[in-house]
Design a protein around this motif. Sequence first.
Motif, PDB file in Angstrom:
ATOM      1  N   ARG A  24     -46.155 -14.168 -98.971  1.00 33.03           N
ATOM      2  CA  ARG A  24     -45.491 -12.968 -99.486  1.00 33.03           C
ATOM      3  C   ARG A  24     -44.264 -12.658 -98.645  1.00 33.03           C
ATOM      4  N   SER A  25     -43.165 -12.334 -99.295  1.00 30.04           N
ATOM      5  CA  SER A  25     -41.940 -12.005 -98.585  1.00 30.04           C
ATOM      6  C   SER A  25     -41.369 -10.694 -99.094  1.00 30.04           C
ATOM      7  N   SER A  26     -40.562 -10.077 -98.262  1.00 32.79           N
ATOM      8  CA  SER A  26     -39.913  -8.825 -98.647  1.00 32.79           C
ATOM      9  C   SER A  26     -38.532  -8.774 -98.014  1.00 32.79           C
ATOM     10  N   LEU A  27     -37.646  -8.005 -98.607  1.00 37.27           N
ATOM     11  CA  LEU A  27     -36.294  -7.812 -98.091  1.00 37.27           C
ATOM     12  C   LEU A  27     -36.274  -6.469 -97.369  1.00 37.27           C
ATOM     13  N   GLU A  28     -36.005  -6.463 -96.069  1.00 38.82           N
ATOM     14  CA  GLU A  28     -36.129  -5.252 -95.266  1.00 38.82           C
ATOM     15  C   GLU A  28     -34.979  -5.115 -94.285  1.00 38.82           C
ATOM     16  N   TRP A  29     -34.748  -3.873 -93.863  1.00 40.42           N
ATOM     17  CA  TRP A  29     -33.834  -3.589 -92.758  1.00 40.42           C
ATOM     18  C   TRP A  29     -34.686  -3.354 -91.516  1.00 40.42           C
ATOM     19  N   VAL A  30     -34.420  -4.073 -90.460  1.00 35.73           N
ATOM     20  CA  VAL A  30     -35.256  -4.012 -89.264  1.00 35.73           C
ATOM     21  C   VAL A  30     -34.365  -3.740 -88.049  1.00 35.73           C
ATOM     22  N   TYR A  31     -34.842  -2.866 -87.155  1.00 37.93           N
ATOM     23  CA  TYR A  31     -34.098  -2.585 -85.930  1.00 37.93           C
ATOM     24  C   TYR A  31     -34.077  -3.827 -85.020  1.00 37.93           C
ATOM     25  N   VAL A  32     -32.921  -4.108 -84.477  1.00 34.75           N
ATOM     26  CA  VAL A  32     -32.766  -5.261 -83.596  1.00 34.75           C
ATOM     27  C   VAL A  32     -33.725  -5.164 -82.407  1.00 34.75           C
ATOM     28  N   SER A  33     -33.911  -3.973 -81.898  1.00 36.90           N
ATOM     29  CA  SER A  33     -34.768  -3.779 -80.721  1.00 36.90           C
ATOM     30  C   SER A  33     -36.230  -4.130 -81.000  1.00 36.90           C
ATOM     31  N   ALA A  34     -36.611  -4.207 -82.270  1.00 40.13           N
ATOM     32  CA  ALA A  34     -37.999  -4.511 -82.624  1.00 40.13           C
ATOM     33  C   ALA A  34     -38.253  -6.005 -82.778  1.00 40.13           C
ATOM     34  N   LEU A  35     -37.210  -6.807 -82.706  1.00 43.40           N
ATOM     35  CA  LEU A  35     -37.346  -8.243 -82.962  1.00 43.40           C
ATOM     36  C   LEU A  35     -37.864  -8.981 -81.730  1.00 43.40           C
ATOM     37  N   MET A  36     -38.715  -9.964 -81.972  1.00 38.63           N
ATOM     38  CA  MET A  36     -39.344 -10.734 -80.892  1.00 38.63           C
ATOM     39  C   MET A  36     -39.062 -12.217 -81.076  1.00 38.63           C
ATOM     40  N   ILE A  37     -39.127 -12.962 -79.967  1.00 34.19           N
ATOM     41  CA  ILE A  37     -38.861 -14.404 -79.977  1.00 34.19           C
ATOM     42  C   ILE A  37     -40.099 -15.139 -79.471  1.00 34.19           C
ATOM     43  N   ASP A  38     -40.514 -16.170 -80.206  1.00 37.88           N
ATOM     44  CA  ASP A  38     -41.625 -17.016 -79.766  1.00 37.88           C
ATOM     45  C   ASP A  38     -41.033 -18.295 -79.183  1.00 37.88           C
ATOM     46  N   GLU A  39     -41.101 -18.417 -77.865  1.00 35.67           N
ATOM     47  CA  GLU A  39     -40.449 -19.542 -77.187  1.00 35.67           C
ATOM     48  C   GLU A  39     -41.218 -20.850 -77.301  1.00 35.67           C
ATOM     49  N   THR A  40     -42.402 -20.818 -77.940  1.00 36.23           N
ATOM     50  CA  THR A  40     -43.134 -22.078 -78.103  1.00 36.23           C
ATOM     51  C   THR A  40     -42.421 -23.015 -79.065  1.00 36.23           C
ATOM     52  N   TYR A  41     -41.601 -22.477 -79.960  1.00 39.25           N
ATOM     53  CA  TYR A  41     -40.846 -23.354 -80.865  1.00 39.25           C
ATOM     54  C   TYR A  41     -39.357 -23.029 -80.909  1.00 39.25           C
ATOM     55  N   GLN A  42     -38.957 -21.851 -80.448  1.00 36.48           N
ATOM     56  CA  GLN A  42     -37.549 -21.489 -80.497  1.00 36.48           C
ATOM     57  C   GLN A  42     -36.753 -22.224 -79.432  1.00 36.48           C
ATOM     58  N   ARG A  43     -35.500 -22.405 -79.695  1.00 31.01           N
ATOM     59  CA  ARG A  43     -34.602 -23.082 -78.764  1.00 31.01           C
ATOM     60  C   ARG A  43     -34.177 -22.152 -77.633  1.00 31.01           C
ATOM     61  N   HIS A  44     -33.602 -22.749 -76.601  1.00 31.37           N
ATOM     62  CA  HIS A  44     -32.979 -21.983 -75.524  1.00 31.37           C
ATOM     63  C   HIS A  44     -31.661 -21.415 -76.050  1.00 31.37           C
ATOM     64  N   VAL A  45     -31.388 -20.134 -75.772  1.00 29.15           N
ATOM     65  CA  VAL A  45     -30.150 -19.503 -76.243  1.00 29.15           C
ATOM     66  C   VAL A  45     -28.942 -20.181 -75.612  1.00 29.15           C
ATOM     67  N   ARG A  46     -27.984 -20.551 -76.432  1.00 28.26           N
ATOM     68  CA  ARG A  46     -26.769 -21.206 -75.947  1.00 28.26           C
ATOM     69  C   ARG A  46     -25.658 -20.159 -75.843  1.00 28.26           C
ATOM     70  N   ASP A  47     -25.268 -19.875 -74.623  1.00 27.21           N
ATOM     71  CA  ASP A  47     -24.299 -18.804 -74.379  1.00 27.21           C
ATOM     72  C   ASP A  47     -22.984 -19.033 -75.104  1.00 27.21           C
ATOM     73  N   HIS A  48     -22.536 -20.282 -75.163  1.00 26.47           N
ATOM     74  CA  HIS A  48     -21.237 -20.540 -75.796  1.00 26.47           C
ATOM     75  C   HIS A  48     -21.275 -20.212 -77.284  1.00 26.47           C
ATOM     76  N   HIS A  49     -22.432 -20.421 -77.922  1.00 25.71           N
ATOM     77  CA  HIS A  49     -22.539 -20.105 -79.350  1.00 25.71           C
ATOM     78  C   HIS A  49     -22.601 -18.592 -79.553  1.00 25.71           C
ATOM     79  N   VAL A  50     -23.326 -17.902 -78.670  1.00 27.46           N
ATOM     80  CA  VAL A  50     -23.374 -16.443 -78.751  1.00 27.46           C
ATOM     81  C   VAL A  50     -21.974 -15.860 -78.566  1.00 27.46           C
ATOM     82  N   SER A  51     -21.237 -16.390 -77.612  1.00 29.81           N
ATOM     83  CA  SER A  51     -19.874 -15.906 -77.357  1.00 29.81           C
ATOM     84  C   SER A  51     -18.982 -16.129 -78.567  1.00 29.81           C
ATOM     85  N   ARG A  52     -19.165 -17.265 -79.242  1.00 33.91           N
ATOM     86  CA  ARG A  52     -18.360 -17.545 -80.425  1.00 33.91           C
ATOM     87  C   ARG A  52     -18.674 -16.564 -81.556  1.00 33.91           C
ATOM     88  N   ILE A  53     -19.957 -16.231 -81.706  1.00 35.41           N
ATOM     89  CA  ILE A  53     -20.348 -15.264 -82.734  1.00 35.41           C
ATOM     90  C   ILE A  53     -19.712 -13.906 -82.439  1.00 35.41           C
TER      91      ILE A  53
END
Length: 284
Positions: A24-53
């Motif tokens: 089941r999926s839904s379209l929602e607005w979510v506060y950024v502060s409520a978001l979590m990261i699971d590092e067991t599968y997520q990548r390491h944040v690349r600073d250069h890509h964040v800076s470009r964004i």
Amino acid sequence: MLRKENDLVAEIVPEPMYMLTGVRSSLEWVYVSALMIDETYQRHVRDHHVSRIIKNFDPDMFGNLILSARKGGGMYVVDGQHRVEAVKRMGWSEQRVPCIVYHGMTREEEARAFFYPQSNRVQLIPAERFKARLAAGDESAVNLARKVESFGYGLNLTSGGSTDNPRLIDAIAAIERLNAAREDVLSEVLTTCRAAWGQDQFKLGSTMLVGLGRFIYRYWGVYDRNRLTIALRNSTPVRVEGDGKDFRKVLGGKGDDATGRAILHLYNHKLQSKRLPDWDASAR
């Protein structure tokens, strides 16, 4: 595009590639502060890509984050980690952002969804892909990791760079390549490296691993493992790779192929009998 007060962007456009069957999926607005990261599968944040964004930031082009609302609680980012990090660094943690939220996904399903190709994603490096496959319970990835560990080595799955620990192999792509060979080349490579140098003395790089794999595959059933071990023990991985570079300067070709030639030279050195045939004469 209409804007809502205190919302980063206003319109959510469904992305069909994420409409997973039975979830089941839904379209929602979510506060950024409520978001979590699971590092067991997520990548390491690349600073250069964040800076470009941040540099090119356009709220109307933010797109939709892909989230997993777990049964036990928590909104986990499946896709969009770099966009989330960019917004946080811009001081907008209390903004709401548009998200496609999947409900009741397992961690394994999240890891599989993490693979899905899309234009907003930075290409995954081999360590990141392999890490996600492990988290997804991919049988071939799990078996390969166990196989490497059985020889006293491990795989470095951190995406922030290499490690100085000689027991951890950074060259994930090389390991996968060797494991895909028709013969059990990977086992022979790791057995030989361990016998020649142990696990705590030298770092094993991609060129060394694949070059040794090329040698073993080319002379499969012909070379003597003890002789090969002794020849390598009298050298180091760095020296072997350096000799390979010298061969490449003269003969051209790929680096790992030239490293294989360098290993052949070490193997045949001072042998009066039972020498292995010339590299080009023994191609498989």
